[in-house]
Design an enzyme around this catalytic site. Structure first.
Site, PDB file in Angstrom:
ATOM      1  N   ARG A  23       0.957  -1.262   0.270  1.00 44.60           N
ATOM      2  CA  ARG A  23       0.032  -0.039  -0.061  1.00 44.60           C
ATOM      3  C   ARG A  23       0.983   1.220   0.008  1.00 44.60           C
ATOM      4  O   ARG A  23       0.565   2.237   0.451  1.00 44.60           O
ATOM      5  CB  ARG A  23      -0.888   0.068   1.288  1.00 44.60           C
ATOM      6  N   ARG A  27      -3.213   6.967   0.944  1.00 45.23           N
ATOM      7  CA  ARG A  27      -3.587   8.239   1.798  1.00 45.23           C
ATOM      8  C   ARG A  27      -2.584   8.728   2.783  1.00 45.23           C
ATOM      9  O   ARG A  27      -2.606   9.829   3.210  1.00 45.23           O
ATOM     10  CB  ARG A  27      -4.988   7.654   2.486  1.00 45.23           C
ATOM     11  N   ARG A  36      -6.467  12.489  -5.247  1.00 46.49           N
ATOM     12  CA  ARG A  36      -7.495  12.024  -4.778  1.00 46.49           C
ATOM     13  C   ARG A  36      -8.655  12.807  -4.461  1.00 46.49           C
ATOM     14  O   ARG A  36      -9.964  12.517  -4.797  1.00 46.49           O
ATOM     15  CB  ARG A  36      -7.291  10.951  -3.384  1.00 46.49           C
ATOM     16  N   ASP A  72      -6.772  -2.066  -7.333  1.00 45.52           N
ATOM     17  CA  ASP A  72      -7.350  -2.740  -6.262  1.00 45.52           C
ATOM     18  C   ASP A  72      -7.756  -4.089  -6.473  1.00 45.52           C
ATOM     19  O   ASP A  72      -8.094  -4.640  -7.535  1.00 45.52           O
ATOM     20  CB  ASP A  72      -8.682  -1.979  -5.712  1.00 45.52           C
ATOM     21  N   TYR A 149     -14.940 -11.393  -0.190  1.00 41.91           N
ATOM     22  CA  TYR A 149     -15.343 -10.352  -0.565  1.00 41.91           C
ATOM     23  C   TYR A 149     -16.930 -10.397  -1.176  1.00 41.91           C
ATOM     24  O   TYR A 149     -18.032  -9.571  -1.025  1.00 41.91           O
ATOM     25  CB  TYR A 149     -14.619  -9.276  -1.284  1.00 41.91           C
TER      26      TYR A 149
HETATM   27  O1  CP3 Z   1       0.172  -1.431  -2.618  1.00 42.51           O
HETATM   28  C1  CP3 Z   1      -0.082  -0.338  -3.532  1.00 42.51           C
HETATM   29  O2  CP3 Z   1       0.231   0.750  -3.127  1.00 42.51           O
HETATM   30  C2  CP3 Z   1      -1.205  -0.503  -4.555  1.00 42.51           C
HETATM   31  C3  CP3 Z   1      -2.447  -0.103  -4.270  1.00 42.51           C
HETATM   32  C4  CP3 Z   1      -3.343  -1.397  -3.725  1.00 42.51           C
HETATM   33  C5  CP3 Z   1      -4.540  -0.708  -3.048  1.00 42.51           C
HETATM   34  N1  CP3 Z   1      -5.393  -1.865  -2.743  1.00 42.51           N
HETATM   35  C6  CP3 Z   1      -4.887   0.471  -3.118  1.00 42.51           C
HETATM   36  C7  CP3 Z   1      -6.291   1.114  -2.332  1.00 42.51           C
HETATM   37  C8  CP3 Z   1      -3.413  -2.735  -3.404  1.00 42.51           C
HETATM   38  C9  CP3 Z   1      -2.231  -3.501  -3.753  1.00 42.51           C
HETATM   39  C10 CP3 Z   1      -4.611  -2.832  -2.733  1.00 42.51           C
HETATM   40  C11 CP3 Z   1      -4.858  -4.366  -2.477  1.00 42.51           C
HETATM   41  C12 CP3 Z   1      -6.279  -4.532  -1.503  1.00 42.51           C
HETATM   42  N2  CP3 Z   1      -7.297  -3.873  -1.604  1.00 42.51           N
HETATM   43  C13 CP3 Z   1      -6.245  -5.636  -0.582  1.00 42.51           C
HETATM   44  C14 CP3 Z   1      -5.263  -6.649  -0.093  1.00 42.51           C
HETATM   45  C15 CP3 Z   1      -4.038  -6.096   0.396  1.00 42.51           C
HETATM   46  C16 CP3 Z   1      -4.464  -5.874   2.083  1.00 42.51           C
HETATM   47  O3  CP3 Z   1      -4.122  -4.880   2.622  1.00 42.51           O
HETATM   48  O4  CP3 Z   1      -4.582  -6.937   2.496  1.00 42.51           O
HETATM   49  C17 CP3 Z   1      -7.359  -5.369   0.021  1.00 42.51           C
HETATM   50  C18 CP3 Z   1      -7.833  -6.660   1.068  1.00 42.51           C
HETATM   51  C19 CP3 Z   1      -8.014  -4.489  -0.669  1.00 42.51           C
HETATM   52  C20 CP3 Z   1      -9.657  -4.264  -0.688  1.00 42.51           C
HETATM   53  C21 CP3 Z   1      -9.767  -2.672  -0.076  1.00 42.51           C
HETATM   54  N3  CP3 Z   1      -9.527  -1.560  -1.005  1.00 42.51           N
HETATM   55  C22 CP3 Z   1     -10.499  -2.304   1.081  1.00 42.51           C
HETATM   56  C23 CP3 Z   1     -11.011  -3.079   2.165  1.00 42.51           C
HETATM   57  C24 CP3 Z   1     -10.303  -0.877   0.955  1.00 42.51           C
HETATM   58  C25 CP3 Z   1     -10.975   0.131   1.933  1.00 42.51           C
HETATM   59  C26 CP3 Z   1     -10.253   0.340   3.066  1.00 42.51           C
HETATM   60  C27 CP3 Z   1      -9.517   1.323   3.128  1.00 42.51           C
HETATM   61  O5  CP3 Z   1      -8.146   1.481   3.377  1.00 42.51           O
HETATM   62  O6  CP3 Z   1      -9.891   2.641   2.660  1.00 42.51           O
HETATM   63  C28 CP3 Z   1      -9.649  -0.450  -0.188  1.00 42.51           C
HETATM   64  C29 CP3 Z   1      -9.469   0.842  -0.868  1.00 42.51           C
HETATM   65  C30 CP3 Z   1      -8.009   1.235  -1.231  1.00 42.51           C
HETATM   66  N4  CP3 Z   1      -7.345   0.323  -2.062  1.00 42.51           N
HETATM   67  C31 CP3 Z   1      -7.272   2.375  -0.829  1.00 42.51           C
HETATM   68  C32 CP3 Z   1      -6.160   2.247  -1.658  1.00 42.51           C
HETATM   69  C33 CP3 Z   1      -5.360   3.446  -1.834  1.00 42.51           C
HETATM   70  C34 CP3 Z   1      -8.196   3.549  -0.225  1.00 42.51           C
HETATM   71  C35 CP3 Z   1      -8.833   4.377  -1.465  1.00 42.51           C
HETATM   72  C36 CP3 Z   1      -8.984   5.930  -0.898  1.00 42.51           C
HETATM   73  O7  CP3 Z   1      -8.245   6.602  -1.518  1.00 42.51           O
HETATM   74  O8  CP3 Z   1     -10.106   6.355  -0.374  1.00 42.51           O
END
Ligand code: CP3
Length: 341
Positions: A23, A27, A36, A72, A149
């Site tokens: 990640r 943010r 964003r 994502d 999910y």
């Molecule tokens: O790693 C990186 O920088 C690449 C981008 C990336 C995102 N999500 C961006 C994201 C990657 C590799 C993911 C994978 C992801 N997404 C996983 C597996 C990794 C882990 O953490 O276990 C999972 C479970 C998700 C599902 C997901 N996406 C959730 C549950 C959420 C909401 C929770 C949150 O943190 O807001 C997201 C949103 C998300 N994915 C954001 C980002 C940058 C936040 C979105 C925003 O800008 O509001």
């Protein structure tokens, strides 16, 4: 090009321990927030110029040794036939929930060129922009993690509906898993063909399974995915969050690198995994909220222990938190480079 990351994945000699951060685009970076502010999250994922821009931010700001595609894990589920929304503060919502045979049978396997062209365009754009910098990692969710999910309809604590289906209707569960697996294979193959130089499979929630249930309900689908991707010749990283009880099983996935969380001692993990595989991890993401002295001790310890592995890629044990001070992430990257070089 800095190929330290790729070399560590394959267990080749390196001059220092490479690092990237799960990640790493997100943010916690004001530069990400600025982009964003203009668009919602899904639009950001679906606009190659913007997705490429935020992918590059941590490469330029932190100096990490690999870029990871900004997207994502839920993105390929939409063209399978599920509506995906990201609700502010509440996280993802997926509808309809996949609990009935007739809904599951309607799911389709995606055709990436037709269904997610923006992902492939982002990868191609990034490879041009990253020339002479660092390698690009593609990714997907593991079938089990994606299934949670789809069945729960969003994030979950206990995975009640997932396990209910797994235990009471295993054939139905496996019919869903098979469809997700076929999508994952075609999705990751397309990412590699578009230019991804390594891929990571995120099994973020597999750690909620007992070893026997993991062996039966997650691992075979990961194995099949990796078998199909192997001939494409790029390193495959398999990250299992909460992997402590599952390491020996995860090792049989066929991945080149096993990503581990911070709840296991990396030295013991390396012993359990054996010689034929590289290891990625495993600093507690919350260590970035300590002072520099404390952080340095933890980092030095992981680097020292990591030397016993065939190859070690430094990473956090799970995603970086939005509250993390960016200076601490920057410090971490510097420390890993200095202490291991
Ligand atoms: O790693 C990186 O920088 C690449 C981008 C990336 C995102 N999500 C961006 C994201 C990657 C590799 C993911 C994978 C992801 N997404 C996983 C597996 C990794 C882990 O953490 O276990 C999972 C479970 C998700 C599902 C997901 N996406 C959730 C549950 C959420 C909401 C929770 C949150 O943190 O807001 C997201 C949103 C998300 N994915 C954001 C980002 C940058 C936040 C979105 C925003 O800008 O509001």
């Amino acid at each position: 090009m800095n190929d330290t990351f790729l070399r560590a994945c394959m267990g080749e000699k390196v001059d220092y321990t490479p690092i990237w951060i799960m990640r790493q685009a997100g943010r916690y970076l004001p530069e990400y927030q600025a982009v964003r502010k203009k668009v919602d999250f899904l639009t950001l994922c679906k606009t190659p110029e913007l997705a490429a821009e935020v992918t590059l931010q941590p490469v330029d700001i932190l100096g990490v040794d690999a870029a990871i595609l900004f997207s994502d894990i839920l993105i390929p589920l939409e063209p399978m036939g599920v509506k995906v929304r990201f609700l502010e503060k509440k996280g993802p919502q997926l509808r309809p929930v996949m609990r009935k045979k007739r809904d599951i049978e309607k799911l389709t396997v995606i055709n990436p060129k037709r269904d997610v062209p923006f992902v492939l365009d982002t990868i191609k754009l990034l490879r041009r922009k990253l020339r002479r910098k660092v390698p690009l990692i593609g990714f997907s969710g593991a079938p089990f993690t994606l299934a949670t999910y789809m069945i729960e309809g969003g994030s979950s604590k206990n995975f009640l509906e997932t396990k209910r289906m797994m235990f009471s209707a295993p054939e139905l569960f496996h019919s869903l898993m098979k469809r997700i697996t076929e999508t994952t294979i075609s999705y990751l193959s397309a990412q590699i063909k578009a230019g991804a130089q390594a891929v990571q499979i995120f099994d973020s929630w597999a750690g909620a399974l007992s070893p026997d249930d993991y062996r039966e309900h997650s691992l075979p689908f990961v194995k099949r995915t990796i078998e199909e991707l192997k001939p494409l010749g790029v390193p495959i990283i398999y990250f299992v969050n909460n992997c402590g009880g599952l390491l020996e099983l995860a090792r049989t996935s066929g991945a080149d690198v096993i990503g581990i969380d911070w709840r296991v001692d990396i030295s013991k993990a390396i012993t359990r995994l054996g010689k034929g595989v590289s290891v990625q991890g495993n600093l507690d993401p919350l260590a970035l909220f300590s002072d520099e002295g404390v952080l340095e001790k933890k980092v030095a310890d992981i680097i020292k222990k990591g030397r016993r592995a065939r190859g070690h890629i430094f990473n956090l044990g799970h995603g970086i938190l939005p509250q993390t001070p960016p200076e601490m992430a920057k410090k971490l990257v510097q420390m890993v480079h200095e202490l291991s070089g």
